[in-house]
Design an enzyme around this catalytic site. Structure first.
Site, PDB file in Angstrom:
ATOM      1  N   SER A 120      -4.486  -7.835   0.790  1.00 15.20           N
ATOM      2  CA  SER A 120      -3.837  -8.872  -0.014  1.00 15.20           C
ATOM      3  C   SER A 120      -2.532  -9.295   0.645  1.00 15.20           C
ATOM      4  O   SER A 120      -1.888  -8.502   1.350  1.00 15.20           O
ATOM      5  CB  SER A 120      -3.529  -8.332  -1.421  1.00 15.20           C
ATOM      6  OG  SER A 120      -2.699  -9.213  -2.150  1.00 15.20           O
TER       7      SER A 120
ATOM      8  N   TYR B  75       0.121  -1.801  -6.323  1.00 19.19           N
ATOM      9  CA  TYR B  75      -0.855  -2.670  -5.676  1.00 19.19           C
ATOM     10  C   TYR B  75      -0.425  -2.992  -4.248  1.00 19.19           C
ATOM     11  O   TYR B  75      -1.221  -2.883  -3.300  1.00 19.19           O
ATOM     12  CB  TYR B  75      -1.005  -3.950  -6.491  1.00 19.19           C
ATOM     13  CG  TYR B  75      -2.107  -4.872  -6.031  1.00 19.19           C
ATOM     14  CD1 TYR B  75      -3.426  -4.635  -6.393  1.00 19.19           C
ATOM     15  CD2 TYR B  75      -1.829  -5.988  -5.252  1.00 19.19           C
ATOM     16  CE1 TYR B  75      -4.449  -5.486  -5.984  1.00 19.19           C
ATOM     17  CE2 TYR B  75      -2.834  -6.846  -4.830  1.00 19.19           C
ATOM     18  CZ  TYR B  75      -4.148  -6.586  -5.204  1.00 19.19           C
ATOM     19  OH  TYR B  75      -5.148  -7.433  -4.782  1.00 19.19           O
TER      20      TYR B  75
ATOM     21  N   LYS C 273      -2.384  -1.906  -0.715  1.00 16.19           N
ATOM     22  CA  LYS C 273      -2.910  -2.884   0.229  1.00 16.19           C
ATOM     23  C   LYS C 273      -2.233  -2.776   1.595  1.00 16.19           C
ATOM     24  O   LYS C 273      -2.903  -2.906   2.635  1.00 16.19           O
ATOM     25  CB  LYS C 273      -2.762  -4.292  -0.336  1.00 16.19           C
ATOM     26  CG  LYS C 273      -3.589  -4.543  -1.598  1.00 16.19           C
ATOM     27  CD  LYS C 273      -5.070  -4.327  -1.363  1.00 16.19           C
ATOM     28  CE  LYS C 273      -5.916  -4.771  -2.553  1.00 16.19           C
ATOM     29  NZ  LYS C 273      -7.365  -4.608  -2.306  1.00 16.19           N
TER      30      LYS C 273
END
Length: 241
Positions: free
Chosen positions: A133, A146, A150
């Site tokens: 991401s 998150y 990533k």
């Protein structure tokens, strides 16, 4: 990009990017092994595109290893399973951390490890595409775990490319921008948050799942046969400005 005669394992294939990738690769001739927690999603993939579905919760490491062995020595792997828990660094919980890191990073590494072992035993070759991401490159509020997951997967992608290259296994990552999935809809539903983000995209829009699926197909294909250890932004120019 024709994938006839090849087989592909796709994690997180039930919804979003994973589902779009499963449908696209099946349409291009690949035998797709779809992994998802939800049996109804797998059933619909089978009826729609003939994908072989295996239900599994990849947060369970033992189950992840077992399902990869059950899937067999396929030619390619797409690590697409992902989740998010919206928490700031001050509000981060152990439960949120474990949920996000367990799926986004640990499960991806376990699946890649089992895939690579099977490929090497079968004589080598093949490719892995890890879906990361832009959150691993830019700081977004409430995305602390998150972003860490990533960015970690991108670092691991480079290590895997180095270590698995001698076995003919290519490993690359894709870093999509906001992509119109159910997960993204929950994270970006507030116009006060989404509108400023949208303005930073030279393309003038967020990504659709098919945009990312096409990039995955490219990185798995022979057209990218000398590409390994790369992170491909699929972001409409977001990281360029």
């Amino acid at each position: 990009m024709n994938f006839s005669g090849t087989s592909v394992i796709i994690t997180g294939a039930g919804k979003g990017i994973g589902r779009a990738t499963a449908l696209m690769l099946a349409e291009r001739g690949a035998d797709v092994v779809a992994l998802s927690r939800t049996q109804s999603d797998l059933d619909s993939l089978h009826s729609e595109a003939g994908c072989r579905g295996i239900a599994v919760d990849l947060a369970d490491t033992a189950a992840a290893r077992a399902v990869m062995r059950e899937a067999g020595p396929c030619d390619h792997l797409v690590n697409c399973a992902g989740t998010n828990v919206l928490e700031s660094v001050l509000d981060m919980t152990e439960e949120g951390y474990e949920a996000v890191m367990g799926i986004n990073l640990r499960a991806a590494l376990v699946c890649a490890q089992e895939f690579a072992k099977a490929r090497i035993a079968a004589g080598g070759g093949g490719a892995i595409a890890n879906v990361t991401s832009i959150a691993g490159h830019r700081g977004f509020p409430d995305h602390v775990c998150y972003a860490a997951s990533k960015a970690g997967l991108e670092g691991a992608t480079r290590v895997m490319a180095k270590e698995l290259g001698p076995h003919g296994i290519r490993v690359n990552a894709l870093a999509p921008t906001v992509t119109m999935t159910e997960l993204a809809a929950a994270a970006w539903s507030d116009p006060s948050k989404s509108d400023p983000m949208l303005m930073r995209h030279p393309s003038g829009r967020f990504a659709e799942v098919e945009d990312v699926a096409r990039a995955i197909c490219l990185l798995l294909s022979a057209d990218a046969g000398f590409v390994s250890g790369a992170v491909l932004p699929v972001d409409g120019g977001f990281l360029a400005v």
